[in-house]
Structures are given as C-alpha cells and as structure tokens.
Design a protein around this motif. Structure first.
Motif, short mmCIF file in Angstrom:
data_model
loop_
_atom_site.label_atom_id
_atom_site.label_comp_id
_atom_site.label_asym_id
_atom_site.label_seq_id
_atom_site.Cartn_x
_atom_site.Cartn_y
_atom_site.Cartn_z
N TYR A 18 0.86 -1.18 0.00
CA TYR A 18 0.00 0.00 0.00
C TYR A 18 0.90 1.23 0.00
O TYR A 18 1.97 1.24 0.62
CB TYR A 18 -0.90 0.04 1.24
CG TYR A 18 -2.08 -0.91 1.20
CD1 TYR A 18 -2.97 -0.86 0.15
CD2 TYR A 18 -2.29 -1.81 2.24
CE1 TYR A 18 -4.07 -1.71 0.14
CE2 TYR A 18 -3.38 -2.65 2.23
CZ TYR A 18 -4.27 -2.61 1.17
OH TYR A 18 -5.35 -3.44 1.16
N VAL A 19 0.43 2.28 -0.66
CA VAL A 19 1.14 3.56 -0.65
C VAL A 19 0.16 4.64 -0.24
O VAL A 19 -0.89 4.81 -0.87
CB VAL A 19 1.74 3.89 -2.04
CG1 VAL A 19 2.50 5.21 -1.98
CG2 VAL A 19 2.67 2.76 -2.52
N ASP A 20 0.49 5.36 0.83
CA ASP A 20 -0.35 6.45 1.31
C ASP A 20 0.02 7.74 0.58
O ASP A 20 1.16 8.22 0.69
CB ASP A 20 -0.17 6.64 2.82
CG ASP A 20 -0.78 5.50 3.61
OD1 ASP A 20 -1.82 4.99 3.17
OD2 ASP A 20 -0.21 5.12 4.64
N LEU A 21 -0.94 8.30 -0.15
CA LEU A 21 -0.78 9.55 -0.87
C LEU A 21 -1.50 10.66 -0.10
O LEU A 21 -2.26 10.38 0.83
CB LEU A 21 -1.34 9.42 -2.28
CG LEU A 21 -0.78 8.27 -3.12
CD1 LEU A 21 -1.41 8.28 -4.51
CD2 LEU A 21 0.74 8.34 -3.21
N PRO A 22 -1.29 11.93 -0.47
CA PRO A 22 -1.96 13.01 0.26
C PRO A 22 -3.48 12.89 0.30
O PRO A 22 -4.12 13.31 1.28
CB PRO A 22 -1.52 14.27 -0.50
CG PRO A 22 -0.21 13.90 -1.10
CD PRO A 22 -0.33 12.44 -1.46
N GLU A 23 -4.09 12.33 -0.76
CA GLU A 23 -5.55 12.32 -0.84
C GLU A 23 -6.17 10.93 -0.75
O GLU A 23 -7.38 10.82 -0.55
CB GLU A 23 -6.01 12.97 -2.15
CG GLU A 23 -5.61 14.43 -2.31
CD GLU A 23 -6.15 15.02 -3.58
OE1 GLU A 23 -7.35 14.82 -3.90
OE2 GLU A 23 -5.39 15.70 -4.30
N VAL A 24 -5.38 9.87 -0.92
CA VAL A 24 -5.96 8.53 -1.00
C VAL A 24 -4.88 7.49 -0.76
O VAL A 24 -3.68 7.74 -0.98
CB VAL A 24 -6.62 8.32 -2.39
CG1 VAL A 24 -5.57 8.25 -3.50
CG2 VAL A 24 -7.51 7.09 -2.41
N ARG A 25 -5.28 6.33 -0.29
CA ARG A 25 -4.36 5.21 -0.11
C ARG A 25 -4.56 4.22 -1.26
O ARG A 25 -5.68 3.73 -1.47
CB ARG A 25 -4.62 4.51 1.22
CG ARG A 25 -3.53 3.54 1.63
CD ARG A 25 -3.87 2.79 2.90
NE ARG A 25 -2.69 2.33 3.59
CZ ARG A 25 -2.65 1.26 4.36
NH1 ARG A 25 -3.74 0.52 4.53
NH2 ARG A 25 -1.53 0.90 4.96
N LEU A 26 -3.48 3.94 -1.98
CA LEU A 26 -3.55 3.05 -3.13
C LEU A 26 -2.84 1.74 -2.86
O LEU A 26 -1.77 1.71 -2.23
CB LEU A 26 -2.92 3.71 -4.37
CG LEU A 26 -3.53 5.00 -4.90
CD1 LEU A 26 -2.85 5.39 -6.21
CD2 LEU A 26 -5.04 4.89 -5.07
N HIS A 27 -3.43 0.68 -3.37
CA HIS A 27 -2.75 -0.60 -3.43
C HIS A 27 -1.95 -0.66 -4.73
O HIS A 27 -2.42 -0.21 -5.78
CB HIS A 27 -3.75 -1.76 -3.40
CG HIS A 27 -3.15 -3.06 -3.84
ND1 HIS A 27 -3.44 -3.63 -5.06
CD2 HIS A 27 -2.24 -3.88 -3.25
CE1 HIS A 27 -2.75 -4.75 -5.19
NE2 HIS A 27 -2.02 -4.92 -4.11
N VAL A 28 -0.74 -1.19 -4.65
CA VAL A 28 0.13 -1.29 -5.82
C VAL A 28 0.68 -2.71 -5.91
O VAL A 28 1.21 -3.24 -4.92
CB VAL A 28 1.30 -0.29 -5.74
CG1 VAL A 28 2.21 -0.42 -6.96
CG2 VAL A 28 0.77 1.14 -5.63
N ALA A 29 0.53 -3.33 -7.07
CA ALA A 29 1.16 -4.60 -7.37
C ALA A 29 2.35 -4.35 -8.29
O ALA A 29 2.28 -3.49 -9.17
CB ALA A 29 0.18 -5.55 -8.04
N GLU A 30 3.45 -5.08 -8.07
CA GLU A 30 4.63 -4.91 -8.90
C GLU A 30 5.15 -6.26 -9.39
O GLU A 30 5.01 -7.28 -8.71
CB GLU A 30 5.74 -4.20 -8.12
CG GLU A 30 5.43 -2.76 -7.76
CD GLU A 30 6.65 -2.02 -7.25
OE1 GLU A 30 7.79 -2.37 -7.66
OE2 GLU A 30 6.49 -1.10 -6.44
N PHE A 31 5.75 -6.22 -10.57
CA PHE A 31 6.39 -7.38 -11.17
C PHE A 31 7.76 -6.95 -11.69
O PHE A 31 7.91 -5.83 -12.20
CB PHE A 31 5.59 -7.91 -12.36
CG PHE A 31 4.19 -8.34 -12.07
CD1 PHE A 31 3.87 -9.67 -11.84
CD2 PHE A 31 3.15 -7.40 -12.04
CE1 PHE A 31 2.56 -10.07 -11.60
CE2 PHE A 31 1.85 -7.79 -11.80
CZ PHE A 31 1.55 -9.12 -11.57
#
Length: 304
Positions: free
Chosen positions: A23-36
């Motif tokens: 998860y990455v916390d941004l100023p306005e929203v928390r996003l889930h991120v998948a990486e390969f």
C-alpha cells in the motif's frame, strides 16, 4: 507519505506469479500497488471494471526487463474508495503523487480504457514524467467530431452506470450487466476461462468499487464529454511518443473514430488490431508487449 508491505489484504488477491504487493499512502488517497519484475519502471493503469490483475497476461512478457508498477486506481481493487475524486484532474494528481511517493522522476506508461484516458491527460500535464505511452482502447482528447458523433450510440451502457444510485445498484445487485459488458468486449470468450471475468465482476460489486464505478462514469459524462464536445482540450499538447491501439471489433471505439489529433500530438500513431475487441491486453498480450517494446526502444533512440 509512507509505504508498507501488505501481509493480509482485506480480501484474497488473485494469483499472479512473481507479484509483490504494497500500500502507498498519498496526500488524498491510499492506493494498493502490485509490482512485477526489475529494471526501468513502467506504470500500468487499468480500465473499468478491472484492477491490477488486468495485467496478469502482459506482465510475464515484460517483467524480465522492466519493473512493472500496477496500481489499483482510486476506488478499485484494494485501493481506498473515497466518496469523491473520480474526475480526471483528481485521478491525474493521484498518479503524479504515486510517482513522487515511489521516487520515480520518469516512467514509461501503458494504459487501458479509462486508465489510458487518464494517461493522455497526465502526459499533457507533466510530459517530463513520461518517456513513452502505449494507450489501449480509448479515444484521444482530440477526435474528429464528425467521426465520433455518429458513434455516440455505442456508449449507451454508460447512461445507467452514471445515473445516481442506479449505477452502483447495477454493479452490486445486477452483476449480469457487468458480465455482459465484459463478454461483449472480447472476440474470443476463452479469454475469460481463467476465472478473470468472475474476479472482476465480484471486485466491481464491492460497495466502494460500485460507488466508484458510478462516480467515474458520471464525472466523465459531466466534465470530459463536455470538454470533448466544446473543444476544451485543444489547448493540450502531447509531446510524449505515443502509440494508440484499438481492436477493429471494439464495440465501444472502433478504429474509424480515432482520427484527428495531428495538431496537438505530433508523436501520436494510431492503429487497429484485426479480430480483437475492447480488451487488447487480455486478447492480444503478445502483440501489446511487442508494441510496447518497439515503442520504448524507439523513444529511447529519439525515433518515437
């Protein structure tokens, strides 16, 4: 801004070899991120009603040479679903804030449908952040009105989705509607044989995602459609080397509506893909990967 590794997601992630989650916390929203993978960063932005798993077929074809960053956009997948913020300008801020949070000055970009629409605006607003852009199954911001207007009927399905309360009810309680759209979106139905259709239908039926799906379509209808009709995007300039692909049997956007843009995007090339529909990354992952590799190489050589 903070980052943390995800140990227990609120619902199980679908399987994908080699994936890493955070998860990455941004100023306005928390996003889930998948990486390969590892290497130069490539940002992949999904369309509706998908999430990061939309890239499961494409990822193995690129992850041997690139770091693929696949966020769930605001409201979808495992990302936070706030009540507001589904307009294009806010979603562009999310993307740029994510690049800042991940300390990425510049990335290559691949986007599908609403993710590709977002990509066009992000590239125009912050061209220094994107070295190349592969857009799939979307109209660019400068279509020829005399070609696009006669095809407006193709967007009939967005009317119920954008309607207050009705849109979220359809996505939550009438999941056959979402199934129909996804089946209508491919030429080869075996694409969905791996359970992807049911995964995306179930994900879009989550309460937050259903509300987000409604809000996304309504924001486009109220703001972006007006912008297209009134020519508000004529001031935008696209300098990023860009390739736009759509399926010749795309039930929403056939290639014939994608002309124009020459004044605003001198490095934009448009092509149709035979015997393919609205989900090119699902139906033609090898072709999409080959186009991405070609575009990325040309852009690096200054030829894009």
């Amino acid at each position: 801004m903070t980052e943390e590794t995800v140990d227990r997601p609120p619902r199980p992630f679908p399987d994908a070899p080699g994936v890493r989650h955070r998860y990455v916390d941004l100023p306005e929203v928390r996003l889930h991120v998948a990486e390969f993978g590892q290497g130069e960063p490539v940002l992949l932005l999904h369309g509706f009603p998908q999430h990061w798993w939309a890239w499961r077929r494409l990822a193995p074809l690129l992850a041997d040479r690139y770091r693929l960053i696949c966020p769930d956009l605001r409201g979808f997948g495992w990302s936070e679903a706030p009540a507001h913020g589904y307009d294009t300008a806010t979603r562009v801020r999310d993307v740029l804030a994510l690049l800042d949070a991940l300390d990425l000055p510049s990335v290559k970009l691949i986007g599908h449908e609403w993710g590709a629409w977002l990509g066009f605006h992000a590239c125009c607003l912050a061209p220094e952040r994107f070295s190349a852009f592969l857009a799939l199954n979307i109209v660019h911001p400068w279509p020829l009105h005399h070609r696009l207007a006669p095809q407006a009927w193709r967007f009939w399905y967005t009317t119920p989705l954008e309607s207050p309360l009705l849109g979220r009810w359809l996505l939550r309680r009438r999941q056959g509607f979402t199934r129909y759209l996804m089946r209508r979106g491919v030429v080869d139905q075996s694409v969905w044989a791996d359970g992807a259709l049911e995964e995306f239908v179930a994900a879009s039926a989550e309460p937050g995602a259903a509300r987000a799906g409604e809000a996304l379509h309504r924001a486009f209808a109220l703001r972006d459609t007006a912008g297209l009709a009134l020519g508000r995007y004529r001031r935008l300039r696209l300098t990023t080397p860009t390739r736009l692909l759509t399926g010749e049997r795309d039930f929403v956007l056939p290639p014939g509506v994608l002309g124009g843009g020459e004044r605003n995007a001198t490095r934009l090339r448009v092509a149709g893909v035979p015997d393919a529909g609205h989900y090119l990354h699902e139906e033609r992952p090898e072709l999409v990967a080959a186009e991405a590799l070609r575009l990325f190489a040309e852009a690096a050589d200054g030829q894009g």
